[in-house]
Design a protein around this motif. Structure first.
Motif: not given
Lengths: 255, 252
Positions: B239-252
């Motif tokens: 998840e961290v890898r695909v979400s670099r620079g994106q604000s959504a995601g990564i909570a729980a």
């Protein structure tokens, strides 16, 4: 100068809960080959909506837009390059991949794509940052990438929707200077939407002033400043007069 | 890297506390055998064919349930996210069901489906489905509209907009949904095994507790814990890898 863009009585009506909002009403204007045109007006005057209609991204409710004399029915990626507010770079792609994005959709050959992207990154002065992701770039750099992307298919027209609105005044003027340099090198027809009067005067051959409710063009002002433009010109008496005139036109409706 | 070291130290301190508390009989060793003994038991369990078979049974159930729940939930979530009219009706329903502790339905499932594989897998599927669907709906809804405009202006077809904009923009939240779905899925299946099955890791752990084999019980719990943590961390790294620079995601 032949007309590259022509708007004929263009209008856009939004209906919301039964009420009709005339966002753009009966707008007509032309943009000539290699001309730099700005549209200024207060927020909510429909200038962005107007630009989206010229881009073929927003349907018209009345009138029509002509590109090279042909009625516009859909987006024209070959003829029109777009630069959006806040750069709108895809965060999962590098600067180079973002510039390449429009080319990658049309399945052009890879070699040609790469060299085109490299040339454009060089044009906007970012050849050293091709592998950087958007979040690693400053606001101004992101806008340069966005401009390179807008130019990547070598369109004749560049439509820019408040591209420097997110930048501070200093960077905004710098980017304006940079944009003029790029425009001089590439000679595109540019339609530039902004709410900054200085920016519009500094950059443009012609400024269209818009007012809201309904959104319409109230005046066409030819900017009679020699090129290349210099910042000092903004302090001249002539520019002061033009600025006051635009300000008058815009603020009349606020009272 | 630094925080990883600190976390490892924390784990080591906990293990050491456990070990000493048990060795010095501060805690009754028959209730809490020393950590080293539990680890040794776990190690020997890994070579026990009978236990491995039960782990295998659970593993297969978990995979089958996930392979049924995930595509179904992704499709439903995508559809409900893309069609606001349908979403208005069904999204609240899905949210309601997600909020209900599904364990209360277990007796009903047992009556309806018996105590075999079907019942366990269905229970896993219903656990995983809703959380994946809810996250997928959210993922569709948070695709930034300017990206879609950009794609259209660049001449993208509908398919290209889905592949090149929707997919990468949705991926972080979808992965979060899949990760949580897997955790819910495992919970559902272990629960079903404990109360309504003759086989599987859940049944095994439960029967060790019933027969007071504390060391094995703790070893079994440790095994499940390690497996789920490993899965969770792999997914989170992704998840961290695909979400670099994106604000959504990564909570729980």
């Amino acid at each position: 100068m032949s007309a590259v863009i022509e708007a004929r009585g263009v209008g856009r009506v939004f209906s919301h809960d039964g009420a009709e909002l005339r966002a753009v009403d009966d707008v007509s204007f032309t943009v000539g080959e290699g001309e730099f045109v700005s549209i200024v007006g207060p927020s909510g005057c429909g200038k962005s909506t107007l630009l989206m209609m010229i881009a073929g991204l927003e349907p018209v409710s009345a009138g029509e837009c002509l590109i090279d004399g042909e009625p516009l029915r859909a987006p024209q990626p070959r003829k029109i390059g777009m630069v959006f507010q806040d750069a709108t770079l895809l965060p999962w792609q590098t600067a180079a991949e973002n510039v390449e994005f429009p080319l990658s959709l049309s399945g052009e050959n890879r070699e040609a794509r790469r060299s085109r992207v490299a040339a454009l990154l060089k044009l906007v002065g970012l050849d050293a940052f091709s592998g950087h992701f958007p979040h690693q770039l400053s606001g101004g750099m992101k806008q340069r990438v966005a401009i390179a992307r807008g130019l990547v298919r070598d369109p004749r027209i560049l439509l820019m929707d408040e591209p420097f609105a997110a930048l501070d005044e200093q960077h905004r003027m710098k980017m304006g200077e940079e944009l003029l340099r790029i425009w001089t090198e590439t000679r595109k027809s540019v339609v530039f939407v902004t709410h900054s009067l200085n920016e519009a005067i500094y950059l443009s051959d012609v400024v269209y002033v818009m007012r809201a409710q309904p959104g319409r063009i109230v005046e066409r002002i030819t900017i009679e400043l020699p090129r290349p433009r210099r910042f000092e010109m903004l302090g001249s008496e002539y520019v002061g007069r033009v600025r006051n005139r635009i300000w008058e036109l815009i603020s009349m409706e606020v009272t | 890297m630094r925080s990883l070291a600190a976390q490892l130290i924390c784990a080591a301190v906990l293990a050491a506390l456990w070990e000493t508390a048990s060795r010095l009989k501060i805690v009754d060793p028959s209730l809490l055998p020393p950590f080293s003994v539990v680890c040794a038991t776990l190690w020997s369990m890994l070579w026990d064919a009978q236990i491995l078979y039960e782990v295998w049974v659970t593993g297969v159930e978990v995979m089958v349930a996930f392979l049924i729940a995930a595509p179904l939930a992704l499709l439903c979530g995508f559809f409900l996210g893309e069609k606001p009219r349908w979403g208005e009706v069904f999204n609240p329903i899905i949210e309601f069901i997600l909020a209900v502790p599904q364990s209360v339905f277990l007796p009903l499932f047992m009556l309806a489906l018996g105590t075999g594989y079907t019942q366990k897998i269905v229970f896993g599927v219903t656990h995983a489905f809703f959380v994946i669907a809810v996250n997928t709906v959210a993922a569709v809804r948070t695709v930034p509209h300017p990206y879609v405009l950009l794609a259209r202006a660049s001449g993208a077809s509908r398919g290209q907009i889905y592949r090149r904009i929707y997919f990468p923009a949705m991926l972080p939240l979808v992965l979060t949904g899949l990760r949580l779905g897997m955790i819910f899925n495992v919970t559902g299946i272990l629960l079903a095994e404990m109360f309504s099955s003759r086989h599987g890791l859940g049944r095994l752990i439960f029967s060790w507790a019933e027969s007071f084999q504390i060391t094995r019980l703790l070893a079994g719990i440790l095994l499940v814990t390690l497996l789920t943590i490993a899965f969770n961390e792999v997914m989170r790294a992704w998840e961290v890898r695909v979400s670099r620079g994106q604000s959504a995601g990564i909570a729980a």
